[in-house]
Design a protein around this motif. Structure first.
Motif, PDB file in Angstrom:
ATOM      1  N   SER A  24      33.924   0.538  39.990  1.00  0.00           N
ATOM      2  CA  SER A  24      34.314  -0.859  39.733  1.00  0.00           C
ATOM      3  C   SER A  24      34.668  -1.038  38.267  1.00  0.00           C
ATOM      4  N   PRO A  25      35.846  -0.573  37.863  1.00  0.00           N
ATOM      5  CA  PRO A  25      36.205  -0.678  36.450  1.00  0.00           C
ATOM      6  C   PRO A  25      36.280  -2.132  35.992  1.00  0.00           C
ATOM      7  N   LEU A  26      35.931  -2.336  34.703  1.00  0.00           N
ATOM      8  CA  LEU A  26      35.872  -3.695  34.160  1.00  0.00           C
ATOM      9  C   LEU A  26      37.202  -4.021  33.474  1.00  0.00           C
ATOM     10  N   CYS A  27      38.263  -4.087  34.286  1.00  0.00           N
ATOM     11  CA  CYS A  27      39.614  -4.209  33.715  1.00  0.00           C
ATOM     12  C   CYS A  27      39.776  -5.455  32.854  1.00  0.00           C
ATOM     13  N   SER A  28      39.129  -6.559  33.258  1.00  0.00           N
ATOM     14  CA  SER A  28      39.378  -7.774  32.494  1.00  0.00           C
ATOM     15  C   SER A  28      38.808  -7.656  31.074  1.00  0.00           C
ATOM     16  N   GLU A  29      37.832  -6.751  30.870  1.00  0.00           N
ATOM     17  CA  GLU A  29      37.263  -6.566  29.518  1.00  0.00           C
ATOM     18  C   GLU A  29      37.898  -5.395  28.781  1.00  0.00           C
ATOM     19  N   CYS A  30      38.870  -4.764  29.405  1.00  0.00           N
ATOM     20  CA  CYS A  30      39.375  -3.497  28.866  1.00  0.00           C
ATOM     21  C   CYS A  30      40.274  -3.732  27.651  1.00  0.00           C
ATOM     22  N   PRO A  31      40.010  -2.989  26.562  1.00  0.00           N
ATOM     23  CA  PRO A  31      40.808  -3.212  25.346  1.00  0.00           C
ATOM     24  C   PRO A  31      42.251  -2.712  25.459  1.00  0.00           C
ATOM     25  N   VAL A  32      42.556  -1.895  26.459  1.00  0.00           N
ATOM     26  CA  VAL A  32      43.931  -1.350  26.546  1.00  0.00           C
ATOM     27  C   VAL A  32      44.631  -1.796  27.833  1.00  0.00           C
ATOM     28  N   LYS A  33      44.150  -2.882  28.418  1.00  0.00           N
ATOM     29  CA  LYS A  33      44.723  -3.269  29.715  1.00  0.00           C
ATOM     30  C   LYS A  33      46.218  -3.613  29.604  1.00  0.00           C
ATOM     31  N   GLN A  34      46.628  -4.104  28.425  1.00  0.00           N
ATOM     32  CA  GLN A  34      48.056  -4.440  28.301  1.00  0.00           C
ATOM     33  C   GLN A  34      48.942  -3.196  28.317  1.00  0.00           C
ATOM     34  N   HIS A  35      48.318  -1.996  28.193  1.00  0.00           N
ATOM     35  CA  HIS A  35      49.105  -0.758  28.229  1.00  0.00           C
ATOM     36  C   HIS A  35      48.887  -0.010  29.543  1.00  0.00           C
ATOM     37  N   CYS A  36      48.191  -0.644  30.486  1.00  0.00           N
ATOM     38  CA  CYS A  36      47.748   0.082  31.679  1.00  0.00           C
ATOM     39  C   CYS A  36      48.676  -0.211  32.866  1.00  0.00           C
ATOM     40  N   GLN A  37      49.337   0.825  33.349  1.00  0.00           N
ATOM     41  CA  GLN A  37      50.269   0.630  34.464  1.00  0.00           C
ATOM     42  C   GLN A  37      49.538   0.366  35.791  1.00  0.00           C
ATOM     43  N   ALA A  38      48.362   0.938  35.958  1.00  0.00           N
ATOM     44  CA  ALA A  38      47.631   0.685  37.205  1.00  0.00           C
ATOM     45  C   ALA A  38      47.216  -0.790  37.279  1.00  0.00           C
ATOM     46  N   TRP A  39      46.777  -1.322  36.145  1.00  0.00           N
ATOM     47  CA  TRP A  39      46.372  -2.730  36.068  1.00  0.00           C
ATOM     48  C   TRP A  39      47.579  -3.628  36.349  1.00  0.00           C
ATOM     49  N   ARG A  40      48.722  -3.256  35.737  1.00  0.00           N
ATOM     50  CA  ARG A  40      49.944  -4.036  35.962  1.00  0.00           C
ATOM     51  C   ARG A  40      50.343  -3.954  37.436  1.00  0.00           C
ATOM     52  N   CYS A  93      45.035   8.815  34.006  1.00  0.00           N
ATOM     53  CA  CYS A  93      45.687   8.663  35.317  1.00  0.00           C
ATOM     54  C   CYS A  93      45.918   7.191  35.635  1.00  0.00           C
ATOM     55  N   ARG A  94      44.995   6.332  35.213  1.00  0.00           N
ATOM     56  CA  ARG A  94      45.181   4.897  35.468  1.00  0.00           C
ATOM     57  C   ARG A  94      46.203   4.303  34.500  1.00  0.00           C
ATOM     58  N   LEU A  95      46.093   4.684  33.236  1.00  0.00           N
ATOM     59  CA  LEU A  95      47.047   4.128  32.262  1.00  0.00           C
ATOM     60  C   LEU A  95      48.483   4.431  32.663  1.00  0.00           C
ATOM     61  N   ARG A  96      48.722   5.611  33.276  1.00  0.00           N
ATOM     62  CA  ARG A  96      50.092   6.009  33.580  1.00  0.00           C
ATOM     63  C   ARG A  96      50.336   6.225  35.078  1.00  0.00           C
ATOM     64  N   THR A 156      32.169   3.750  30.111  1.00  0.00           N
ATOM     65  CA  THR A 156      31.525   2.429  30.148  1.00  0.00           C
ATOM     66  C   THR A 156      32.398   1.309  30.718  1.00  0.00           C
ATOM     67  N   VAL A 157      33.720   1.445  30.668  1.00  0.00           N
ATOM     68  CA  VAL A 157      34.611   0.364  31.130  1.00  0.00           C
ATOM     69  C   VAL A 157      35.491   0.836  32.288  1.00  0.00           C
ATOM     70  N   CYS A 158      36.209   1.902  32.077  1.00  0.00           N
ATOM     71  CA  CYS A 158      37.116   2.408  33.108  1.00  0.00           C
ATOM     72  C   CYS A 158      36.336   3.384  34.001  1.00  0.00           C
ATOM     73  N   VAL A 159      35.269   2.847  34.609  1.00  0.00           N
ATOM     74  CA  VAL A 159      34.332   3.692  35.369  1.00  0.00           C
ATOM     75  C   VAL A 159      34.930   3.985  36.759  1.00  0.00           C
ATOM     76  N   GLY A 188      43.205  -1.162  44.522  1.00  0.00           N
ATOM     77  CA  GLY A 188      43.574  -1.575  43.165  1.00  0.00           C
ATOM     78  C   GLY A 188      43.709  -0.373  42.249  1.00  0.00           C
ATOM     79  N   VAL A 189      43.169  -0.517  41.014  1.00  0.00           N
ATOM     80  CA  VAL A 189      43.351   0.568  40.027  1.00  0.00           C
ATOM     81  C   VAL A 189      42.635   1.848  40.447  1.00  0.00           C
ATOM     82  N   THR A 190      41.666   1.726  41.356  1.00  0.00           N
ATOM     83  CA  THR A 190      40.955   2.950  41.773  1.00  0.00           C
ATOM     84  C   THR A 190      41.797   3.804  42.730  1.00  0.00           C
TER      85      THR A 190
HETATM   86 FE1  SF4 Z   1      40.967   1.418  33.281  1.00  0.00          FE
HETATM   87 FE2  SF4 Z   1      43.375   0.309  33.179  1.00  0.00          FE
HETATM   88 FE3  SF4 Z   1      41.324  -1.083  34.118  1.00  0.00          FE
HETATM   89 FE4  SF4 Z   1      41.480  -0.472  31.522  1.00  0.00          FE
HETATM   90  S1  SF4 Z   1      42.837  -1.799  32.658  1.00  0.00           S
HETATM   91  S2  SF4 Z   1      39.652  -0.343  32.836  1.00  0.00           S
HETATM   92  S3  SF4 Z   1      42.413   1.544  31.590  1.00  0.00           S
HETATM   93  S4  SF4 Z   1      42.196   0.734  35.020  1.00  0.00           S
END
Ligand code: SF4
Length: 413
Positions: free
Chosen positions: A218-234, A168-171, A212-215, A270-272
């Motif tokens: 308080s998700p740890l977006c800055s450490e997330c390995p797929v943040k460049q593909h995440c629309q919520a983060w963008r 849901c966050r990625l898209r 563990t990351v996209c909890v 934010g992403v939540t």
């Molecule tokens: Fe989740 Fe996106 Fe944040 Fe990664 S960047 S932790 S997928 S919300």
């Protein structure tokens, strides 16, 4: 048929999908937690044993935290390392080992399904998600996909609570994530995304990312390995940058995956902002009178009467102190009288309501029930002959009580 969702919510760019798979698997190889079922799935050469090991872990992990499951899982696999061993166990033994893990029907169904595999499928686990779901009682779409991908390498996706949150966050899926239409879309996405050569690792990686990351909070977006593909983060970053056409444009139409127009993106979340769910029904309130009947055992130590619950329904087959569901808003005096009548049936002799000593109230929350136990005690002189026509019952010492198949709620009582 409903119109397909806008492509911007889906994973339609194959190069992006490939890049996402690579980033996620590389992260998983570096950061995965060391868990006993993963070790078994990776090292067990026998396919049926491997399937069984993953199956047990998946059933235990439903509704229960990893940290709690580890201890139960280790004990379970030591006691019943194979399907055949589990098929020979009694329900009483299964309930005893499961005691404290909650949602007790899971253990019972696991054992029933093991018996079925041994007696009807010659001890051979079904190898595909479709067959697992069709042939094994208690195995739903998620569990079947997890066993098939992790144990047998089938390229099939999985969707559990963690995956729902990540997808849901990625898209930027903000429609009710518990609705069947959204869940169907998420399964389609999971099946598109799953890595064809390492499906089990990919599915575990996606779930691990959610755990563990996209909890949730308080998700740890800055450490997330797929943040460049995440629309919520963008979308969150765009809060500060000049707007460019992006997924937020969807909301103007009837997009089936966007947040409802009345509840748009809330920049403080934010992403939540994702995922979103329709409000849950509050749990049903129930009151139950329960009586701790105590007597002196032959060695002078106190003993307590426990009785077995029916073999179906809530806490099926578990043991408890004699208990009686109460109507809401009964006067205390009336509660006592009803409990005394109920106990009379067990003891075959009159029980005076006044003799019941009120101890206190214990609250226990089941998933859908807010249960209040109104606890009384009664000390008995002399022996009591229990009526064998009633449910099974027995006297136990305190140690025996704790080793019996009793629920966490009864331990609180
Ligand atoms: Fe989740 Fe996106 Fe944040 Fe990664 S960047 S932790 S997928 S919300």
């Amino acid at each position: 048929a409903p119109a397909p969702p806008p492509a911007r919510h889906l994973f339609s760019d194959t190069a992006e999908v490939e890049a996402l798979r690579r980033s996620l698997l590389a992260w998983y190889d570096r950061c995965q937690r060391d868990l006993p079922w993963r070790t078994l799935a990776a090292t067990e050469p026998d396919a049926d044993r491997r399937g069984y090991a993953v199956w047990v872990s998946e059933i235990m992990l439903q509704q229960t935290q990893v940290a709690t499951v580890i201890h139960y899982y280790t004990r379970w696999m030591q006691k019943w390392p194979t399907l055949q061993a589990l098929a020979q166990a009694s329900l009483e033994e299964v309930n005893e080992l499961w005691a404290g893990l909650g949602y007790y029907s899971r253990g019972k169904r696991l054992q029933e399904a093991a018996r079925k595999v041994v007696s009807e499928l010659a001890g051979r686990m079904p190898r595909t998600a479709e067959e697992l779901q069709k042939l094994l009682p208690g195995v739903g779409r998620y569990t079947a996909g997890a066993i098939a991908s992790i144990s047998y390498g089938q390229a099939t996706g999985v969707v559990d609570g963690n995956v729902i949150r990540v997808l849901c966050r990625l898209r930027c899926v903000g429609a009710d994530s518990s609705s069947p239409a959204v869940i169907d879309q998420l399964w389609d996405m999971a099946n598109v995304l799953v890595d064809r050569s390492r499906p089990g690792d990919f599915n575990q990686a996606l779930m691990e990312l959610g755990a563990t990351v996209c909890v949730p909070k308080s998700p740890l977006c800055s450490e997330c390995p797929v943040k460049q593909h995440c629309q919520a983060w963008r979308r969150k970053l765009l809060g500060k940058a000049p707007p460019v056409p992006d997924v937020e444009d969807c909301g103007v139409g009837d997009c089936p995956l966007c947040p409802p127009a009345a509840e748009p993106w809330d920049s403080s979340l934010g992403v939540t902002n994702f995922p979103r769910k329709a409000a849950k029904k509050p749990p049903r309130a129930m009151r139950t009178a329960t009586c701790v009947l105590e007597r002196r055992g032959c060695h002078g130590a106190p003993e307590y009467l426990i009785v077995q619950r029916p073999s179906s329904g809530l806490l099926a087959g578990l043991w408890e102190f004699p208990s009686l569901p109460l109507a809401q808003d009964l006067q205390e005096e009336k509660e006592r009288e009803e409990l005394a009548d109920h106990l009379q049936a067990w003891m075959g002799r009159p029980v005076a309501a006044k003799g019941l000593q009120f101890i206190g109230e214990v609250i226990h929350i089941f998933s859908h029930i807010h249960q209040t136990y109104v606890v009384y005690s009664l000390h008995l002189d002399g022996d009591v002959t229990l009526d064998p026509a009633l449910s099974p019952s027995r006297w136990v010492t305190e140690d025996e009580f704790h080793a019996s198949a009793v629920s966490t709620a009864m331990k609180k009582v």
